[in-house]
Design a protein around this motif. Structure first.
Motif, PDB file in Angstrom:
ATOM      1  N   MET A   1      -3.895   4.125   2.451  1.00 21.30           N
ATOM      2  CA  MET A   1      -3.310   4.461   1.223  1.00 21.30           C
ATOM      3  C   MET A   1      -4.151   5.668   0.815  1.00 21.30           C
ATOM      4  SD  MET A   1      -2.346   2.669  -2.168  1.00 21.30           S
ATOM      5  CE  MET A   1      -1.220   3.303  -3.227  1.00 21.30           C
ATOM      6  N   ARG A   2      -3.744   6.888   0.394  1.00 20.68           N
ATOM      7  CA  ARG A   2      -4.421   8.057  -0.108  1.00 20.68           C
ATOM      8  C   ARG A   2      -4.848   7.897  -1.511  1.00 20.68           C
ATOM      9  NH1 ARG A   2      -4.028  13.656   1.890  1.00 20.68           N
ATOM     10  NH2 ARG A   2      -4.854  15.021   0.352  1.00 20.68           N
ATOM     11  N   THR A   3      -5.964   8.349  -1.853  1.00 25.07           N
ATOM     12  CA  THR A   3      -6.668   8.291  -3.157  1.00 25.07           C
ATOM     13  C   THR A   3      -6.292   9.465  -3.757  1.00 25.07           C
ATOM     14  OG1 THR A   3      -8.300   6.814  -2.459  1.00 25.07           O
ATOM     15  CG2 THR A   3      -8.486   7.864  -4.512  1.00 25.07           C
TER      16      THR A   3
ATOM     17  N   LEU B   1     -14.293   4.508  -9.182  1.00 28.14           N
ATOM     18  CA  LEU B   1     -13.760   4.443  -7.674  1.00 28.14           C
ATOM     19  C   LEU B   1     -14.583   3.260  -6.805  1.00 28.14           C
ATOM     20  CD1 LEU B   1     -14.059   8.185  -7.343  1.00 28.14           C
ATOM     21  CD2 LEU B   1     -12.223   6.875  -7.759  1.00 28.14           C
ATOM     22  N   SER B   2     -13.899   2.902  -5.736  1.00 29.35           N
ATOM     23  CA  SER B   2     -14.868   2.170  -4.783  1.00 29.35           C
ATOM     24  C   SER B   2     -16.017   2.845  -4.155  1.00 29.35           C
ATOM     25  CB  SER B   2     -13.781   1.338  -3.839  1.00 29.35           C
ATOM     26  OG  SER B   2     -13.561   2.307  -2.683  1.00 29.35           O
ATOM     27  N   GLU B   3     -16.897   2.137  -3.765  1.00 28.13           N
ATOM     28  CA  GLU B   3     -18.050   2.616  -2.783  1.00 28.13           C
ATOM     29  C   GLU B   3     -17.457   3.594  -1.500  1.00 28.13           C
ATOM     30  OE1 GLU B   3     -21.881   1.879  -0.407  1.00 28.13           O
ATOM     31  OE2 GLU B   3     -21.177   0.168  -1.665  1.00 28.13           O
ATOM     32  N   THR B   4     -16.356   2.777  -1.058  1.00 29.99           N
ATOM     33  CA  THR B   4     -15.671   3.522   0.099  1.00 29.99           C
ATOM     34  C   THR B   4     -15.212   4.807  -0.103  1.00 29.99           C
ATOM     35  OG1 THR B   4     -15.351   1.185   1.244  1.00 29.99           O
ATOM     36  CG2 THR B   4     -14.136   2.891   1.965  1.00 29.99           C
ATOM     37  N   GLN B   5     -14.488   4.719  -1.298  1.00 29.37           N
ATOM     38  CA  GLN B   5     -13.660   6.048  -1.702  1.00 29.37           C
ATOM     39  C   GLN B   5     -14.699   7.259  -1.901  1.00 29.37           C
ATOM     40  OE1 GLN B   5     -11.879   4.257  -4.981  1.00 29.37           O
ATOM     41  NE2 GLN B   5      -9.755   4.906  -4.287  1.00 29.37           N
ATOM     42  N   VAL B   6     -15.931   6.932  -2.703  1.00 30.19           N
ATOM     43  CA  VAL B   6     -16.830   7.999  -2.579  1.00 30.19           C
ATOM     44  C   VAL B   6     -17.443   8.346  -1.154  1.00 30.19           C
ATOM     45  CG1 VAL B   6     -19.195   8.396  -3.419  1.00 30.19           C
ATOM     46  CG2 VAL B   6     -17.477   7.053  -4.809  1.00 30.19           C
TER      47      VAL B   6
END
Length: 69
Positions: A1-3, A37-42
């Motif tokens: 899924m795209r942020t 945000l999640s750490e993964t998104q960053v």
């Protein structure tokens, strides 16, 4: 899924990127918590931003080479 990042999130991420292109896990956690945000998104945002940055740098270098020819 795209942020989909908000303009405020992108502004803050870009500000951090201008200071430092690579962030450690402690910085990622801090940035993620500040931006909701999640750490993964960053982490993924920084990876993708470095790729775009390299393309811009290489594209600029190639353009200069063509101008000088």
């Amino acid at each position: 899924m795209r942020t989909v990042f908000s303009p405020q999130q992108l502004e803050r991420l870009e500000r951090h990127f201008k200071i430092q292109q690579y962030v450690g896990s402690a910085q990622r956690i801090y940035i993620a918590s500040q931006l909701g945000l999640s750490e993964t998104q960053v982490k993924v945002w920084f990876q993708n931003r470095r790729i775009r940055w390299r393309k811009q740098v290489l594209g600029g270098a190639m353009a200069k080479t063509h101008e000088e020819s």
